[in-house]
Structure formats: C-alpha cells, structure tokens
Motif scaffolding. Structure first.
Motif, mmCIF file in Angstrom:
data_model
loop_
_atom_site.group_PDB
_atom_site.id
_atom_site.type_symbol
_atom_site.label_atom_id
_atom_site.label_comp_id
_atom_site.label_asym_id
_atom_site.label_seq_id
_atom_site.Cartn_x
_atom_site.Cartn_y
_atom_site.Cartn_z
ATOM 1 N N ARG A 39 49.017 37.019 39.035
ATOM 2 C CA ARG A 39 47.959 36.288 39.719
ATOM 3 C C ARG A 39 47.769 36.760 41.157
ATOM 4 O O ARG A 39 46.746 37.283 41.508
ATOM 5 C CB ARG A 39 48.256 34.797 39.683
ATOM 6 C CG ARG A 39 47.066 33.973 40.078
ATOM 7 C CD ARG A 39 47.114 32.635 39.433
ATOM 8 N NE ARG A 39 45.866 31.935 39.699
ATOM 9 C CZ ARG A 39 45.786 30.655 39.923
ATOM 10 N NH1 ARG A 39 46.864 29.921 39.895
ATOM 11 N NH2 ARG A 39 44.625 30.098 40.158
ATOM 12 N N LYS A 74 42.694 36.327 37.392
ATOM 13 C CA LYS A 74 42.138 36.025 38.703
ATOM 14 C C LYS A 74 43.263 35.934 39.727
ATOM 15 O O LYS A 74 44.399 35.651 39.388
ATOM 16 C CB LYS A 74 41.401 34.694 38.669
ATOM 17 C CG LYS A 74 40.182 34.691 37.792
ATOM 18 C CD LYS A 74 39.532 33.339 37.844
ATOM 19 C CE LYS A 74 38.314 33.302 36.949
ATOM 20 N NZ LYS A 74 37.699 31.985 36.959
ATOM 21 N N TYR A 104 39.238 41.002 42.539
ATOM 22 C CA TYR A 104 40.129 40.073 43.225
ATOM 23 C C TYR A 104 39.630 39.825 44.638
ATOM 24 O O TYR A 104 38.921 40.633 45.209
ATOM 25 C CB TYR A 104 41.554 40.633 43.273
ATOM 26 C CG TYR A 104 41.988 41.194 41.945
ATOM 27 C CD1 TYR A 104 42.220 40.353 40.867
ATOM 28 C CD2 TYR A 104 42.122 42.560 41.752
ATOM 29 C CE1 TYR A 104 42.577 40.853 39.630
ATOM 30 C CE2 TYR A 104 42.481 43.072 40.520
ATOM 31 C CZ TYR A 104 42.704 42.219 39.462
ATOM 32 O OH TYR A 104 43.054 42.723 38.243
ATOM 33 N N VAL A 127 41.010 26.513 38.796
ATOM 34 C CA VAL A 127 40.881 27.875 38.282
ATOM 35 C C VAL A 127 39.810 27.922 37.226
ATOM 36 O O VAL A 127 39.644 27.107 36.412
ATOM 37 C CB VAL A 127 42.221 28.380 37.698
ATOM 38 C CG1 VAL A 127 42.088 29.761 37.130
ATOM 39 C CG2 VAL A 127 43.295 28.307 38.743
#
Length: 127
Positions: A39, A74, A104, A127
């Motif tokens: 992440r 993500k 990103y 998210v």
C-alpha cells in the motif's frame, strides 16, 4: 556507498537511506523491496543523500519502479528529505511520475515525521 534499511509499520514500507546512495543501490533496493509494498512507501533520506546520482539517472526511476510494484494497490509514496539537494531531486521525481501517470500519490516532505503523517492521513480516509 550507502545502506538502505527495510522496515515495516503496519501497511507502510519504510526504506531508510544511510549515506550516499548510488543509482545502482537504489535500483537494487527497488528490485528487492518494491514487491513487498502492498500500500504505502516512505523513502527516508534523513541520514542519506543523492550526491552520487545524476538527474539523468533519476529520470529513469519511475519507469523502472513500476514493474516491481507487483503487489501494490492504491497508496501513497512519501519522501523525507531534509537536505535541499535531495528535496529538489524528489520534487523532480514527482514531476516525472505525474507526467508518466503513475497510479500513486506522491509527496515530498522535509522530515520523516511529516512524511509519516501525510501517509497516515490516507490510512484514515475511506478506501
């Protein structure tokens, strides 16, 4: 010559650079550690520098790094750069990443604490 130390804090990978990193050392760290990023990523240059890396070398990093983010969804990438030179190089990197539509979010901060805070803000958002 530098040392690049790998750490994990929840779903944040932290790469701490100690000393003068070369392009080869950065490349090896990308190959070795980027597949572990799921992440978020923080490059901490608090005790490191890029005196051995040229701007031309640095322009190649976005293309090279994307193929090693094999497990990343993500997330955010932050750079902790107290020195003016390293800060400027990573500002340039974020521009290259933006031009190449990297998926990103990127941020350059002056301290590790500010970089971590910026990443953790994402942790708290849906998210």
């Amino acid at each position: 010559m530098s040392e690049i130390v790998y750490e994990e804090l929840n779903d944040i990978v932290i790469l701490r650079v100690i000393g003068g990193a070369t392009f080869g050392e950065i490349t090896e760290a990308v190959k070795q550690y980027f597949p572990k990023v799921t992440r978020h990523l923080i490059w901490d240059y608090t005790n490191g520098n890029l005196d051995n890396v040229t701007a031309d070398d640095f322009r190649r990093v976005p293309d090279m790094s994307t193929k090693y983010f094999t497990n990343r969804m993500k997330g955010r990438t932050a750079f902790a750069c107290p020195s003016d030179h390293v800060y400027g190089m990573f500002r340039m990197y974020t521009a290259f990443a933006d031009i190449k539509n990297m998926p990103y979010e990127y941020e350059v901060q002056r301290s590790f604490e500010d970089a971590l805070k910026w990443v953790e803000e994402f942790q708290c958002s849906p998210v």
